[in-house]
Design a protein around this motif. Structure first.
Motif, PDB file in Angstrom:
ATOM      1  N   UNK A 121     -13.552  14.959   8.350  1.00 29.64           N
ATOM      2  CA  UNK A 121     -12.310  14.740   7.625  1.00 29.64           C
ATOM      3  C   UNK A 121     -12.095  13.257   7.325  1.00 29.64           C
ATOM      4  N   UNK A 122     -11.296  13.010   6.296  1.00 28.22           N
ATOM      5  CA  UNK A 122     -10.862  11.650   5.980  1.00 28.22           C
ATOM      6  C   UNK A 122     -10.004  11.147   7.135  1.00 28.22           C
ATOM      7  N   UNK A 123     -10.211   9.913   7.545  1.00 29.86           N
ATOM      8  CA  UNK A 123      -9.457   9.340   8.663  1.00 29.86           C
ATOM      9  C   UNK A 123      -7.976   9.157   8.333  1.00 29.86           C
ATOM     10  N   UNK A 124      -7.614   9.091   7.064  1.00 33.16           N
ATOM     11  CA  UNK A 124      -6.210   8.904   6.679  1.00 33.16           C
ATOM     12  C   UNK A 124      -5.499  10.220   6.376  1.00 33.16           C
ATOM     13  N   UNK A 143     -18.486  19.028  -0.794  1.00 34.75           N
ATOM     14  CA  UNK A 143     -19.706  18.611  -1.460  1.00 34.75           C
ATOM     15  C   UNK A 143     -19.904  17.109  -1.574  1.00 34.75           C
ATOM     16  N   UNK A 144     -18.953  16.305  -1.179  1.00 33.57           N
ATOM     17  CA  UNK A 144     -19.064  14.843  -1.265  1.00 33.57           C
ATOM     18  C   UNK A 144     -19.044  14.258   0.123  1.00 33.57           C
ATOM     19  N   UNK A 145     -19.752  13.210   0.287  1.00 37.39           N
ATOM     20  CA  UNK A 145     -19.710  12.471   1.547  1.00 37.39           C
ATOM     21  C   UNK A 145     -18.489  11.560   1.518  1.00 37.39           C
ATOM     22  N   UNK A 146     -18.008  11.206   2.694  1.00 32.51           N
ATOM     23  CA  UNK A 146     -16.878  10.296   2.784  1.00 32.51           C
ATOM     24  C   UNK A 146     -17.349   8.857   2.594  1.00 32.51           C
ATOM     25  N   UNK A 176     -13.893   3.216   9.584  1.00 33.10           N
ATOM     26  CA  UNK A 176     -13.926   4.679   9.584  1.00 33.10           C
ATOM     27  C   UNK A 176     -14.410   5.190   8.251  1.00 33.10           C
ATOM     28  N   UNK A 177     -14.289   6.499   8.070  1.00 30.36           N
ATOM     29  CA  UNK A 177     -14.710   7.146   6.832  1.00 30.36           C
ATOM     30  C   UNK A 177     -13.485   7.718   6.132  1.00 30.36           C
ATOM     31  N   UNK A 178     -13.392   7.439   4.843  1.00 22.70           N
ATOM     32  CA  UNK A 178     -12.244   7.875   4.053  1.00 22.70           C
ATOM     33  C   UNK A 178     -12.694   8.644   2.824  1.00 22.70           C
ATOM     34  N   UNK A 179     -11.805   9.516   2.338  1.00 20.20           N
ATOM     35  CA  UNK A 179     -12.086  10.177   1.061  1.00 20.20           C
ATOM     36  C   UNK A 179     -11.968   9.119  -0.035  1.00 20.20           C
ATOM     37  N   UNK A 180     -12.451   9.436  -1.191  1.00 19.86           N
ATOM     38  CA  UNK A 180     -12.460   8.480  -2.293  1.00 19.86           C
ATOM     39  C   UNK A 180     -11.057   7.969  -2.622  1.00 19.86           C
ATOM     40  N   UNK A 181     -10.061   8.869  -2.629  1.00 24.16           N
ATOM     41  CA  UNK A 181      -8.692   8.471  -2.987  1.00 24.16           C
ATOM     42  C   UNK A 181      -8.105   7.490  -1.978  1.00 24.16           C
ATOM     43  N   UNK A 182      -8.241   7.802  -0.696  1.00 34.66           N
ATOM     44  CA  UNK A 182      -7.675   6.921   0.337  1.00 34.66           C
ATOM     45  C   UNK A 182      -8.389   5.572   0.354  1.00 34.66           C
ATOM     46  N   UNK A 183      -9.691   5.584   0.166  1.00 35.38           N
ATOM     47  CA  UNK A 183     -10.451   4.341   0.152  1.00 35.38           C
ATOM     48  C   UNK A 183     -10.020   3.464  -1.027  1.00 35.38           C
ATOM     49  N   UNK A 184      -9.810   4.080  -2.169  1.00 35.18           N
ATOM     50  CA  UNK A 184      -9.351   3.319  -3.343  1.00 35.18           C
ATOM     51  C   UNK A 184      -7.941   2.792  -3.146  1.00 35.18           C
ATOM     52  N   UNK A 185      -7.088   3.610  -2.509  1.00 32.89           N
ATOM     53  CA  UNK A 185      -5.714   3.174  -2.269  1.00 32.89           C
ATOM     54  C   UNK A 185      -5.707   1.896  -1.430  1.00 32.89           C
ATOM     55  N   UNK A 186      -6.470   1.891  -0.340  1.00 33.60           N
ATOM     56  CA  UNK A 186      -6.531   0.696   0.506  1.00 33.60           C
ATOM     57  C   UNK A 186      -7.151  -0.478  -0.250  1.00 33.60           C
ATOM     58  N   UNK A 187      -8.177  -0.188  -1.012  1.00 36.85           N
ATOM     59  CA  UNK A 187      -8.836  -1.243  -1.784  1.00 36.85           C
ATOM     60  C   UNK A 187      -7.918  -1.857  -2.819  1.00 36.85           C
ATOM     61  N   UNK A 188      -7.159  -1.009  -3.516  1.00 31.58           N
ATOM     62  CA  UNK A 188      -6.234  -1.515  -4.536  1.00 31.58           C
ATOM     63  C   UNK A 188      -5.082  -2.305  -3.910  1.00 31.58           C
ATOM     64  N   UNK A 189      -4.747  -1.978  -2.658  1.00 29.87           N
ATOM     65  CA  UNK A 189      -3.704  -2.721  -1.952  1.00 29.87           C
ATOM     66  C   UNK A 189      -4.283  -3.974  -1.300  1.00 29.87           C
ATOM     67  N   UNK A 190      -5.570  -4.192  -1.452  1.00 27.04           N
ATOM     68  CA  UNK A 190      -6.257  -5.340  -0.845  1.00 27.04           C
ATOM     69  C   UNK A 190      -6.021  -5.426   0.666  1.00 27.04           C
ATOM     70  N   UNK A 191      -5.908  -4.258   1.305  1.00 25.56           N
ATOM     71  CA  UNK A 191      -5.692  -4.154   2.755  1.00 25.56           C
ATOM     72  C   UNK A 191      -4.427  -4.893   3.200  1.00 25.56           C
ATOM     73  N   UNK A 192      -3.477  -5.073   2.293  1.00 26.29           N
ATOM     74  CA  UNK A 192      -2.226  -5.774   2.624  1.00 26.29           C
ATOM     75  C   UNK A 192      -1.239  -4.776   3.217  1.00 26.29           C
TER      76      UNK A 192
END
Length: 141
Positions: A62-65, A72-75, A88-104
């Motif tokens: 599962x996605x950590x968030x 069918x997709x890897x995290x 950790x491992x995140x789904x594409x959406x959660x990973x992009x959300x954190x990335x777009x927030x610049x981890x702020x």
């Protein structure tokens, strides 16, 4: 004609053979995908494929968030961009959300406050469940 002058032709034939094999051989495609994933993990995050699968197993696939299972997709591997440490491992959406927030963190808290005050988007029950599980309790003055 020396061997260097013949080389482009040899390269083209090899390339054509590989393309044909990739199109027709599912086992070959799987093997290449595994090789590519292994080298990507090592190059970008300095982890092995077995470490990736160990982390995936710890998170029960599962996605950590958001705790979603990906079909069918890897995290994606989430990592701190400063220390390069894998978080950790995140789904594409959660990973992009954190990335777009610049981890702020302050930006993410602001987003939560925004959603909290937008009653048509988040119900009080959803918010209470989220706050209980993910948000640290605020220190009392």
């Amino acid at each position: 004609m020396n061997c260097y002058q013949k080389q482009p032709d040899v390269r083209k034939r090899r390339s054509d053979k590989r393309k044909l094999r990739y199109k027709t051989d599912a086992q070959y495609r799987k093997r290449l995908a595994l090789i590519n994933k292994r080298s990507e993990l090592k190059r970008l995050y300095d982890i092995t494929l077995s470490q990736y699968f160990s982390l995936l197993d710890k998170q029960h696939g599962q996605c950590a968030l958001c705790r979603a299972f990906t079909s069918g997709r890897k995290l994606d591997v989430d990592h701190d961009h400063v220390t390069k440490k894998v978080r950790g491992l995140l789904c594409r959406r959660c990973n992009r959300m954190l990335g777009l927030a610049n981890d702020r963190i302050e930006l993410l808290y602001a987003a939560i406050r925004y959603l909290k005050h937008s009653k048509h988007i988040v119900t009080e029950q959803q918010l209470a469940l989220y706050e209980k599980e993910f948000l640290p309790s605020e220190p009392k003055p």
